[in-house]
Design an enzyme around this catalytic site. Sequence first.
Site, PDB file in Angstrom:
ATOM      1  N   SER A 194       0.823  -1.211   0.000  1.00 26.53           N
ATOM      2  CA  SER A 194       0.000   0.000   0.000  1.00 26.53           C
ATOM      3  C   SER A 194       0.860   1.265   0.000  1.00 26.53           C
ATOM      4  O   SER A 194       1.624   1.476  -0.925  1.00 26.53           O
ATOM      5  CB  SER A 194      -0.974  -0.031   1.175  1.00 26.53           C
ATOM      6  N   ASP A 290      -9.040  -2.639  -6.378  1.00 26.54           N
ATOM      7  CA  ASP A 290      -8.374  -2.422  -5.095  1.00 26.54           C
ATOM      8  C   ASP A 290      -9.343  -1.858  -4.059  1.00 26.54           C
ATOM      9  O   ASP A 290      -9.947  -0.804  -4.255  1.00 26.54           O
ATOM     10  CB  ASP A 290      -7.205  -1.455  -5.302  1.00 26.54           C
ATOM     11  N   HIS A 357      -6.715  -5.894  -1.001  1.00 31.61           N
ATOM     12  CA  HIS A 357      -5.698  -4.863  -0.787  1.00 31.61           C
ATOM     13  C   HIS A 357      -4.595  -5.466   0.059  1.00 31.61           C
ATOM     14  O   HIS A 357      -4.842  -5.933   1.164  1.00 31.61           O
ATOM     15  CB  HIS A 357      -6.314  -3.656  -0.070  1.00 31.61           C
TER      16      HIS A 357
END
Length: 417
Positions: A194, A290, A357
């Site tokens: 991320s 996502d 994610h």
Amino acid sequence: MKFLWVGIVVVLVFTKWANGFEEHSFNETELSWLEGYGESKAAVTGLMVGLTLIPGAGAKGAVCLDGTLPGYHLHRGYGSGANSWLIQLEGGGWCNTIRNCVYRKTTRRGSSKFMEKQLLFTGILSNKAEENPDFFNWNRVKLRYCDGASFSGDSENKAAQLQFRGQRIWLSAMEDLMSKGMHYAKQALLSGCSAGGLASILHCDEFRGLFSRSTKVKCLSDAGLFLDAADVSGGRTLRNLYGGVVGLQGVQQTLPRICLNHLDPTSCFFPQNLINSIKTPLFILNAAYDSWQIQSSLAPPSADPHGYWKNCRLNHAKCSPKQIQYLQGFRNQMLNVVKQFAQSDKNGLFINSCFAHCQSERQDTWFADNSPVIRNKAIALAVGDWYFERTGVKGAKAVDCPYPCDNSCHNLVFQRA
């Protein structure tokens, strides 16, 4: 960063549906913390690794938002992996205003005072061959994230007692690890999830520059392909957020010159404007839908005042055909962004059509009996084959068919309390 989802509480449930695994995280009141879900919420049955603060960092001004020392978790390699190093950059959103950076100082994302003293190493950080077949015996490091700008700012706000020193933290950590044996690495991989996945892109060529030409050095970005996309209202939620981060934290001076020569600093914080100029081999791992980007960039409540997207952003199964069509457009935008990138023989790609994610740090998505696959290959094997060049050029590029064709996904679903 404006916390758009304060008040969401979700529970952990695993139920296998027809279209894959529906997963519910829990005790996460801010979706910017989604990165830590798989590692910190797993049952503590695996390897726990202690926190090491970097003693010399303070003298270099390499400190967290509140001025405390940064740190990392290191588990030593052995055997064939003794001279191989994997650096995982932690994620955890960004802060783009004085107000939310001041708040962030009171959390583990802004101060080492609040960091866990031990972290569970799972997925790509696991020390078990059956869970992490290629990197289990490497020196594996989790670098903690406490600056709020993807390890890239260099500024301060004395009035608010805020230190924006992400770039210095990065440099100080690398210097410390080099002194602890990384200097002799025969193989190295910079990874991140991320906001850490964005950081692994930003620092990829810098990382390559630490080592001799004989060292095999590559980078992996997991869930770091944040797109400069319009939200459902036609606005630019993520661009506005990034503009705040770049301006507040002095990020411009640390961004690649090759990008700044033709684009504005905020644009140069978006990976799509960086990946084609990176010289070091890079692997992009991303869910086509996502979860973080749907929640916080495409359809945040601020862009959806009438709540038309509320159920869809919590659970993709509740999206209307028109909303799914919109999300297919987002997937198409992502595929267009990586088109030139994928033409390079040195790069790797795994874009699966999941609502997820961060898939490298979680054991169930990295490498397990039922983990997500493309062409029957799990993520861990795809990354390993690319790193060690065990397959041809085409074998290192995997793009899934569009939703809902993939029944191996571990999709994230969120429920209000």
